[in-house]
Design a protein around this motif. Structure first.
Motif, PDB file in Angstrom:
ATOM      1  N   ALA A  78       1.047  -1.042  -0.089  1.00 21.10           N
ATOM      2  CA  ALA A  78      -0.025  -0.032   0.047  1.00 21.10           C
ATOM      3  C   ALA A  78       0.801   1.411  -0.143  1.00 21.10           C
ATOM      4  O   ALA A  78       0.526   2.433  -0.573  1.00 21.10           O
ATOM      5  CB  ALA A  78      -0.861  -0.018   1.333  1.00 21.10           C
ATOM      6  N   THR A  79       2.001   1.130   0.702  1.00 22.66           N
ATOM      7  CA  THR A  79       2.845   2.358   0.535  1.00 22.66           C
ATOM      8  C   THR A  79       3.457   2.627  -0.714  1.00 22.66           C
ATOM      9  O   THR A  79       3.795   3.696  -0.810  1.00 22.66           O
ATOM     10  CB  THR A  79       3.924   2.192   1.958  1.00 22.66           C
ATOM     11  N   ALA A  80       4.238   1.319  -1.206  1.00 25.52           N
ATOM     12  CA  ALA A  80       4.530   1.689  -2.460  1.00 25.52           C
ATOM     13  C   ALA A  80       3.747   2.195  -3.604  1.00 25.52           C
ATOM     14  O   ALA A  80       4.067   2.802  -4.559  1.00 25.52           O
ATOM     15  CB  ALA A  80       5.224   0.217  -2.928  1.00 25.52           C
ATOM     16  N   LEU A  81       2.412   1.600  -3.516  1.00 25.12           N
ATOM     17  CA  LEU A  81       1.485   2.167  -4.403  1.00 25.12           C
ATOM     18  C   LEU A  81       1.097   3.586  -4.065  1.00 25.12           C
ATOM     19  O   LEU A  81       1.140   4.355  -5.120  1.00 25.12           O
ATOM     20  CB  LEU A  81       0.198   1.312  -4.220  1.00 25.12           C
ATOM     21  N   LEU A  82       1.065   4.031  -2.954  1.00 26.95           N
ATOM     22  CA  LEU A  82       0.759   5.376  -2.658  1.00 26.95           C
ATOM     23  C   LEU A  82       1.903   6.586  -3.039  1.00 26.95           C
ATOM     24  O   LEU A  82       2.065   7.516  -3.682  1.00 26.95           O
ATOM     25  CB  LEU A  82       0.534   5.572  -1.099  1.00 26.95           C
ATOM     26  N   GLN A  83       3.260   5.883  -2.756  1.00 27.34           N
ATOM     27  CA  GLN A  83       4.352   6.768  -3.350  1.00 27.34           C
ATOM     28  C   GLN A  83       4.404   6.797  -5.023  1.00 27.34           C
ATOM     29  O   GLN A  83       4.575   7.860  -5.391  1.00 27.34           O
ATOM     30  CB  GLN A  83       5.780   5.993  -2.849  1.00 27.34           C
ATOM     31  N   ALA A  84       4.131   5.599  -5.417  1.00 22.39           N
ATOM     32  CA  ALA A  84       3.876   5.810  -7.205  1.00 22.39           C
ATOM     33  C   ALA A  84       2.931   6.819  -7.662  1.00 22.39           C
ATOM     34  O   ALA A  84       3.201   7.445  -8.351  1.00 22.39           O
ATOM     35  CB  ALA A  84       3.627   4.391  -7.641  1.00 22.39           C
ATOM     36  N   ARG A 116      13.129  -1.728   1.330  1.00 23.12           N
ATOM     37  CA  ARG A 116      14.061  -0.692   1.387  1.00 23.12           C
ATOM     38  C   ARG A 116      13.663   0.275   0.368  1.00 23.12           C
ATOM     39  O   ARG A 116      13.930   1.525   0.599  1.00 23.12           O
ATOM     40  CB  ARG A 116      15.273  -1.376   0.485  1.00 23.12           C
ATOM     41  N   GLN A 117      12.947   0.147  -0.791  1.00 24.97           N
ATOM     42  CA  GLN A 117      12.324   1.114  -1.687  1.00 24.97           C
ATOM     43  C   GLN A 117      11.539   2.014  -1.041  1.00 24.97           C
ATOM     44  O   GLN A 117      11.556   3.264  -1.410  1.00 24.97           O
ATOM     45  CB  GLN A 117      12.001   0.455  -2.908  1.00 24.97           C
ATOM     46  N   ILE A 118      10.762   1.515  -0.176  1.00 26.05           N
ATOM     47  CA  ILE A 118       9.645   2.714   0.377  1.00 26.05           C
ATOM     48  C   ILE A 118      10.228   3.511   1.302  1.00 26.05           C
ATOM     49  O   ILE A 118       9.616   4.449   2.048  1.00 26.05           O
ATOM     50  CB  ILE A 118       8.315   1.978   0.953  1.00 26.05           C
ATOM     51  N   GLY A 119      11.559   3.128   1.870  1.00 28.54           N
ATOM     52  CA  GLY A 119      12.278   3.838   2.937  1.00 28.54           C
ATOM     53  C   GLY A 119      12.177   3.196   4.482  1.00 28.54           C
ATOM     54  O   GLY A 119      12.289   4.014   5.466  1.00 28.54           O
ATOM     55  N   ARG A 120      11.961   1.971   4.404  1.00 27.59           N
ATOM     56  CA  ARG A 120      11.791   1.098   5.663  1.00 27.59           C
ATOM     57  C   ARG A 120      10.663   1.772   6.598  1.00 27.59           C
ATOM     58  O   ARG A 120       9.532   2.480   5.994  1.00 27.59           O
ATOM     59  CB  ARG A 120      13.218   1.216   6.187  1.00 27.59           C
ATOM     60  N   ALA A 121      10.887   2.087   7.805  1.00 28.05           N
ATOM     61  CA  ALA A 121      10.062   2.234   8.664  1.00 28.05           C
ATOM     62  C   ALA A 121       9.432   4.019   8.394  1.00 28.05           C
ATOM     63  O   ALA A 121       8.148   4.152   8.546  1.00 28.05           O
ATOM     64  CB  ALA A 121      10.492   2.255  10.164  1.00 28.05           C
ATOM     65  N   PRO A 122      10.517   4.875   8.336  1.00 25.15           N
ATOM     66  CA  PRO A 122       9.789   6.130   8.181  1.00 25.15           C
ATOM     67  C   PRO A 122       8.856   6.302   7.050  1.00 25.15           C
ATOM     68  O   PRO A 122       7.892   6.997   7.036  1.00 25.15           O
ATOM     69  CB  PRO A 122      11.436   7.015   7.698  1.00 25.15           C
ATOM     70  N   GLY A 123       9.316   5.729   6.025  1.00 25.51           N
ATOM     71  CA  GLY A 123       8.440   5.523   4.452  1.00 25.51           C
ATOM     72  C   GLY A 123       7.073   4.900   5.080  1.00 25.51           C
ATOM     73  O   GLY A 123       5.953   5.697   4.399  1.00 25.51           O
ATOM     74  N   LEU A 124       7.084   3.924   5.727  1.00 27.86           N
ATOM     75  CA  LEU A 124       5.829   3.149   6.011  1.00 27.86           C
ATOM     76  C   LEU A 124       4.974   4.287   6.879  1.00 27.86           C
ATOM     77  O   LEU A 124       3.849   4.229   7.048  1.00 27.86           O
ATOM     78  CB  LEU A 124       6.065   2.161   6.855  1.00 27.86           C
TER      79      LEU A 124
END
Length: 267
Positions: A78-84, A116-124
């Motif tokens: 969900a985080t990766a999709l939101l970042q995209a 790693r791509q989403i920025g680990r815990a901070p990105g989440l």
């Protein structure tokens, strides 16, 4: 490209007889621990009917934090999709190549790459603030499996995927939600256990997680998803820890899912 979608099958006993060596991921989840650990299990469930007016889930047990193990993979995607979306694009072929096995097969190497791509815990954490989660804390460093969450927060995440707000703008686009729902509806047969035991064979989408803690030898076993019971849709999250074995945890999760859904149906 996704494989053809199919309903998640009902749990099979054979699916649980998986060697423990295949269930552990060094670094991300933790190492195996001595067998014969004493059972000290606890469990919490949250159930939200989707065809009523209820806004908060019915809780079964104390809504305290648990390790996510692999159910965090829904949140990672969900985080990766939101970042995209924020970048004005869809997932790349490489990202889809990670996303599909991560959800359908619970592939840990794919989860490592997307974590790693989403920025680990901070990105989440940044994504979860927009998705409505308030009680989820990303795992330290590379250890996404040690993210801590509550059953009610998992219902908030499931709502962001399956039941976005009727008014206002949803964080995830319909395209993103449909993609994630499709993967959860198409898990590998070996993954088809957990909250699905409380519903019918069709209309089920889920993600499970399991982890043997190296400090105690006890197992975290979790399951989240959307099920259909008597023609009515429910979001269900069942979290457990302190199980003496994975199979004990699966049995506990499935019993609890049935009890909690039955209680919610009568609430």
């Amino acid at each position: 490209m996704l494989n053809r979608l199919r309903p998640v099958p009902r749990p099979r006993t054979g699916a649980l007889l998986v060697s423990a060596a295949t269930l552990l991921s060094a670094g991300a989840l933790g190492a195996a621990a001595p067998a014969h650990a004493e059972d000290a299990s606890r469990v919490t469930a949250a159930v939200l009917p989707l065809d009523g007016t209820r806004q908060e889930p019915v809780l079964y047990g104390a809504d305290t934090p648990y390790d996510t193990a692999s159910i965090i993979k829904v949140d990672i995607l969900a985080t990766a999709l939101l970042q995209a979306q924020d970048a004005g694009r869809s997932l790349t072929a490489r990202e889809r190549g990670w996303a599909e096995p991560m959800i359908r097969e619970s592939d840990n190497a794919a989860a490592n790459a997307l974590w790693r791509q989403i920025g680990r815990a901070p990105g989440l954490a940044a994504a979860n603030k927009r998705l409505g989660l308030t009680e989820t804390q990303g795992g330290p460093g590379a250890k996404w499996g040690l993210t801590r969450t509550t059953a009610s927060d998992q219902i908030r995440l499931l709502r962001a995927v399956f039941d976005p707000p009727k008014q206002g703008r949803a964080a995830l686009s319909e395209q993103s939600r449909s993609y994630l729902r499709g993967l959860m509806n198409n898990v590998d047969d070996a993954q088809a256990w957990g909250v699905s035991a409380a519903g019918s064979a069709s209309g089920t989408a889920l993600k499970n997680g399991w982890l043997q803690r190296s400090t105690t030898g006890l197992w975290d076993v979790n399951s989240v998803g959307r099920i259909t019971v008597g023609g009515h849709p429910y979001l269900v999250a069942v979290l457990s820890d302190g199980n003496a074995s994975m199979s004990d945890g699966v049995s506990l999760v499935q019993r609890t899912a049935r009890t909690a859904v039955s209680s919610a149906a009568g609430a």
